[in-house]
Scaffold this motif. Sequence first.
Motif, PDB file in Angstrom:
ATOM      1  N   GLN A 177       0.844  -1.204   0.000  1.00  0.00           N
ATOM      2  CA  GLN A 177       0.000   0.000   0.000  1.00  0.00           C
ATOM      3  C   GLN A 177       0.880   1.256   0.000  1.00  0.00           C
ATOM      4  OE1 GLN A 177      -0.308   2.109   2.950  1.00  0.00           O
ATOM      5  NE2 GLN A 177      -1.868   3.465   2.077  1.00  0.00           N
ATOM      6  N   LYS A 178       1.931   1.264   0.816  1.00  0.00           N
ATOM      7  CA  LYS A 178       2.780   2.460   0.872  1.00  0.00           C
ATOM      8  C   LYS A 178       3.607   2.612  -0.406  1.00  0.00           C
ATOM      9  CE  LYS A 178       2.497   3.376   5.685  1.00  0.00           C
ATOM     10  NZ  LYS A 178       1.245   2.595   5.692  1.00  0.00           N
ATOM     11  N   LYS A 179       3.994   1.494  -0.985  1.00  0.00           N
ATOM     12  CA  LYS A 179       4.716   1.584  -2.258  1.00  0.00           C
ATOM     13  C   LYS A 179       3.809   2.190  -3.339  1.00  0.00           C
ATOM     14  CE  LYS A 179       7.903  -2.122  -1.201  1.00  0.00           C
ATOM     15  NZ  LYS A 179       7.790  -3.517  -0.790  1.00  0.00           N
ATOM     16  N   ALA A 180       2.544   1.751  -3.374  1.00  0.00           N
ATOM     17  CA  ALA A 180       1.609   2.298  -4.367  1.00  0.00           C
ATOM     18  C   ALA A 180       1.408   3.791  -4.137  1.00  0.00           C
ATOM     19  CB  ALA A 180       0.272   1.557  -4.281  1.00  0.00           C
ATOM     20  N   LEU A 181       1.320   4.173  -2.870  1.00  0.00           N
ATOM     21  CA  LEU A 181       1.130   5.583  -2.521  1.00  0.00           C
ATOM     22  C   LEU A 181       2.295   6.433  -3.050  1.00  0.00           C
ATOM     23  CD1 LEU A 181      -0.772   7.392  -0.743  1.00  0.00           C
ATOM     24  CD2 LEU A 181       0.846   7.009   1.127  1.00  0.00           C
ATOM     25  N   VAL A 182       3.504   5.948  -2.828  1.00  0.00           N
ATOM     26  CA  VAL A 182       4.693   6.699  -3.261  1.00  0.00           C
ATOM     27  C   VAL A 182       4.762   6.779  -4.784  1.00  0.00           C
ATOM     28  CG1 VAL A 182       7.231   6.533  -3.391  1.00  0.00           C
ATOM     29  CG2 VAL A 182       6.072   6.390  -1.184  1.00  0.00           C
ATOM     30  N   ARG A 183       4.380   5.693  -5.458  1.00  0.00           N
ATOM     31  CA  ARG A 183       4.401   5.742  -6.921  1.00  0.00           C
ATOM     32  C   ARG A 183       3.438   6.787  -7.460  1.00  0.00           C
ATOM     33  NH1 ARG A 183       4.125   0.090  -6.777  1.00  0.00           N
ATOM     34  NH2 ARG A 183       6.188  -0.863  -7.054  1.00  0.00           N
TER      35      ARG A 183
END
Length: 248
Positions: A177-183
């Motif tokens: 979820q946090k990786k998607a947010l950063v992308r």
Amino acid sequence: MIVDVHAHLTDERLHGRLGSVIASAKAAGVVRVVTCGVGPEDSLKALALRDDFVRVSLGIAPYDLRGYEEVIELIRRNSPVVDAVGEVGLDLYRGTREGFVEQRRVFSEFIALAKELDKPLVIHSRNAGRPAIEQLLSEGAERVVMHAYDGDVSAAKRAAGRGFRFSIPPRIATSDQKKALVRKLPLEALLIETDSPWLGPERTVVNEPKNAWFSVEWIARLKGINPDRVLEVTYRNALEVFGWSDLP
Ligand SMILES: [Zn+2]
């Protein structure tokens, strides 16, 4: 130059060896840590730590609002040395549906206080990302740090479009979820946090501000940019949201 915008240095796991925690943070390039007091007692402990390196934000856990009036008093009384209001917000993970009305009402009081004192807000929104963002927008909050945001990306993008910022903890190492947010969010909307002693790169780690590096490196990797660029922009973002001039 890293600003760790959210940590709990008053936690007993860090407080007893704070000298070495701070020394290793400085050695890792951290130039400032915002420690967060949660509730009246912890807030007093946080205030006692304040100096040029350790700054302070004061708030309350949305699922345990006992003593929130005292926290408001503390913020008012210590306003010149309080850098932010928070963490405050909404929590549907530990809070109950029945208590949610009260959570919203108290959240409103803190949003109004931050506006009145011209302070940024640091927001806790566990399992309540979208309702927290909606309340902040409808009540006119402007300088906002969404800490460890776990909500959906579309609400986050809308908030980023209104100038909200999202602080990314080392836990990004194991969070899709946090990786998607950063992308999906622009670098201009990102900040670095550790939430020490929580949210380390792995669950078993007692997190420390020195681990802010994990966040910087993951952001660089996910965006395909140089870590120096991440440092430069997130540093500037931190100065802007907290209203600080350049740090030594
Ligand atoms: Zn926290």
